[in-house]
Design an enzyme around this catalytic site. Structure first.
Site, PDB file in Angstrom:
ATOM      1  N   HIS A 136       0.824  -1.224   0.000  1.00  0.00           N
ATOM      2  CA  HIS A 136       0.000   0.000   0.000  1.00  0.00           C
ATOM      3  C   HIS A 136       0.851   1.265   0.000  1.00  0.00           C
ATOM      4  O   HIS A 136       0.370   2.316  -0.420  1.00  0.00           O
ATOM      5  CB  HIS A 136      -0.951   0.017   1.197  1.00  0.00           C
ATOM      6  CG  HIS A 136      -2.137  -0.878   1.014  1.00  0.00           C
ATOM      7  ND1 HIS A 136      -3.331  -0.447   0.469  1.00  0.00           N
ATOM      8  CD2 HIS A 136      -2.313  -2.188   1.293  1.00  0.00           C
ATOM      9  CE1 HIS A 136      -4.201  -1.458   0.442  1.00  0.00           C
ATOM     10  NE2 HIS A 136      -3.609  -2.529   0.928  1.00  0.00           N
ATOM     11  N   ASP A 143      -7.661  -1.961  -1.078  1.00  0.00           N
ATOM     12  CA  ASP A 143      -8.582  -2.863  -0.393  1.00  0.00           C
ATOM     13  C   ASP A 143      -9.983  -2.436  -0.800  1.00  0.00           C
ATOM     14  O   ASP A 143     -10.364  -1.273  -0.621  1.00  0.00           O
ATOM     15  CB  ASP A 143      -8.398  -2.771   1.128  1.00  0.00           C
ATOM     16  CG  ASP A 143      -7.032  -3.266   1.560  1.00  0.00           C
ATOM     17  OD1 ASP A 143      -6.409  -4.046   0.804  1.00  0.00           O
ATOM     18  OD2 ASP A 143      -6.566  -2.868   2.648  1.00  0.00           O
ATOM     19  N   GLU A 209      -6.280 -12.767   1.019  1.00  0.00           N
ATOM     20  CA  GLU A 209      -7.274 -11.724   1.318  1.00  0.00           C
ATOM     21  C   GLU A 209      -8.212 -11.511   0.141  1.00  0.00           C
ATOM     22  O   GLU A 209      -7.754 -11.131  -0.945  1.00  0.00           O
ATOM     23  CB  GLU A 209      -6.552 -10.408   1.621  1.00  0.00           C
ATOM     24  CG  GLU A 209      -5.638 -10.516   2.823  1.00  0.00           C
ATOM     25  CD  GLU A 209      -4.769  -9.284   3.052  1.00  0.00           C
ATOM     26  OE1 GLU A 209      -4.956  -8.261   2.359  1.00  0.00           O
ATOM     27  OE2 GLU A 209      -3.905  -9.356   3.933  1.00  0.00           O
ATOM     28  N   HIS A 212      -7.978  -7.600  -1.208  1.00  0.00           N
ATOM     29  CA  HIS A 212      -6.747  -6.872  -1.542  1.00  0.00           C
ATOM     30  C   HIS A 212      -6.295  -7.167  -2.975  1.00  0.00           C
ATOM     31  O   HIS A 212      -6.076  -8.320  -3.342  1.00  0.00           O
ATOM     32  CB  HIS A 212      -5.630  -7.260  -0.558  1.00  0.00           C
ATOM     33  CG  HIS A 212      -4.301  -6.618  -0.846  1.00  0.00           C
ATOM     34  ND1 HIS A 212      -3.757  -5.602  -0.086  1.00  0.00           N
ATOM     35  CD2 HIS A 212      -3.392  -6.859  -1.831  1.00  0.00           C
ATOM     36  CE1 HIS A 212      -2.580  -5.258  -0.585  1.00  0.00           C
ATOM     37  NE2 HIS A 212      -2.329  -6.018  -1.648  1.00  0.00           N
TER      38      HIS A 212
HETATM   39  C1  LIG Z   1      -4.703  -6.499   5.959  1.00  0.00           C
HETATM   40  C2  LIG Z   1      -4.916  -5.602   4.817  1.00  0.00           C
HETATM   41  N1  LIG Z   1      -5.579  -4.390   5.114  1.00  0.00           N
HETATM   42  C3  LIG Z   1      -3.739  -5.380   3.899  1.00  0.00           C
HETATM   43  O1  LIG Z   1      -3.659  -4.349   3.324  1.00  0.00           O
HETATM   44  N2  LIG Z   1      -2.841  -6.367   3.765  1.00  0.00           N
HETATM   45  C4  LIG Z   1      -1.727  -6.216   2.876  1.00  0.00           C
HETATM   46  C5  LIG Z   1      -1.075  -7.507   2.520  1.00  0.00           C
HETATM   47  C6  LIG Z   1      -0.735  -5.207   3.382  1.00  0.00           C
HETATM   48  O2  LIG Z   1      -0.542  -5.011   4.570  1.00  0.00           O
HETATM   49  O3  LIG Z   1      -0.086  -4.620   2.501  1.00  0.00           O
HETATM   50 ZN   LIG Z   2      -4.540  -4.333   1.206  1.00  0.00          ZN
END
Ligand SMILES: C[C@@H](N)C(=O)N[C@H](C)C(=O)O
Ligand SMILES: [Zn+2]
Length: 244
Positions: A136, A143, A209, A212
């Site tokens: 991110h 997400d 997930e 994501h």
């Molecule tokens: C847990 C979730 N919100 C998320 O974004 N997971 C990914 C893998 C991350 O932390 O980059």
């Molecule tokens: Zn994510």
């Protein structure tokens, strides 16, 4: 914890991080801002690389043509490293509470280490190494879920960010097969629909997930057998200018 896609080199693109237009639904209030996560100087989490936004519009159009009563709904997008760190720590503490583990005994408890491992299946480490950025913080990951045309998120059979098998994209596939008229079958088909719209627009899904997706980051390159990723970590300086 290194993932197989962390070995993929990043040849950084200058595609800018820009605000996601309001034509794409945001789920307000933003979940991590509401928790007090440290977005420096009020910087907006509702940002992505511009080419990622183009792909999102493509996914939205595909969805409209498939089911005009649904739309995409964004839960989270760009995440500064400080927020990634805050959320990893918050998630560990929340899981300790959920599983009745004392956070103060944390260093000595093997149960605590189990919780850290569970959380790390879902949250990327807040790595400051430019070779292994959390997805991110590259502006390439999102997400996302499905909502009705009047903006209500639909039930996908599990909350975003839930730590557990229920979050696996195919969690309901077996029960959907066994009982095609069950609520599990509905949840499975909704997850499949989201996956199909996003992958047709060029995104890849995180293996653990259902919500994501990313385009152009290391996971994307790894899943597409591409030699390079093209989005690396970016963060905002105090003056809010982009640092690559
Ligand atoms: C847990 C979730 N919100 C998320 O974004 N997971 C990914 C893998 C991350 O932390 O980059
Ligand atoms: Zn994510």
């Amino acid at each position: 914890m290194l993932r197989p896609w962390h070995q993929i080199p990043i040849s950084a693109s200058k595609d800018p991080l820009v605000e996601i237009p309001f034509r794409l639904l945001r789920l307000e209030p933003h979940p991590y801002l509401s928790l007090g996560a440290p977005y420096a100087n009020g910087s907006s989490p509702w940002r992505l690389r511009s080419k990622v936004i183009d792909r999102l519009f493509l996914a939205q159009d595909l969805l409209k043509n498939t089911n005009s009563e649904l739309q995409l709904a964004i839960f989270d997008a760009w995440r500064p490293l400080a927020v990634q760190k805050f959320m990893v720590e918050y998630s560990i503490q929340r899981e300790c509470l959920n599983q009745a583990i004392s956070f103060s005994d944390s260093n000595y408890s093997s149960k605590y280490q189990e919780i850290v491992d569970q959380v790390q299946k879902f949250w990327a480490p807040p790595s400051t190494n430019p070779l292994t950025p959390p997805p991110h913080s590259t502006g390439a990951a999102i997400d996302i879920t499905l909502a009705t045309s009047n903006g209500l998120p639909i039930d996908m059979g599990g909350a975003i960010d839930e730590i557990g098998d229920i979050s696996m994209p195919n969690h309901y596939s077996q029960s959907a097969k066994t009982n095609p008229n069950s609520i599990s079958a509905t949840w499975h088909s909704r997850r499949l629909l989201l996956h199909e719209m996003m992958s047709s627009a060029g995104f890849v899904q995180h293996p653990n997930e259902w919500w994501h997706f990313s385009y152009g980051d290391q996971l994307w390159a790894w899943k597409n057998n591409s030699a390079n990723a093209f989005y690396g970590s970016l963060s905002f300086s105090d003056s809010n200018s982009i640092i690559f």
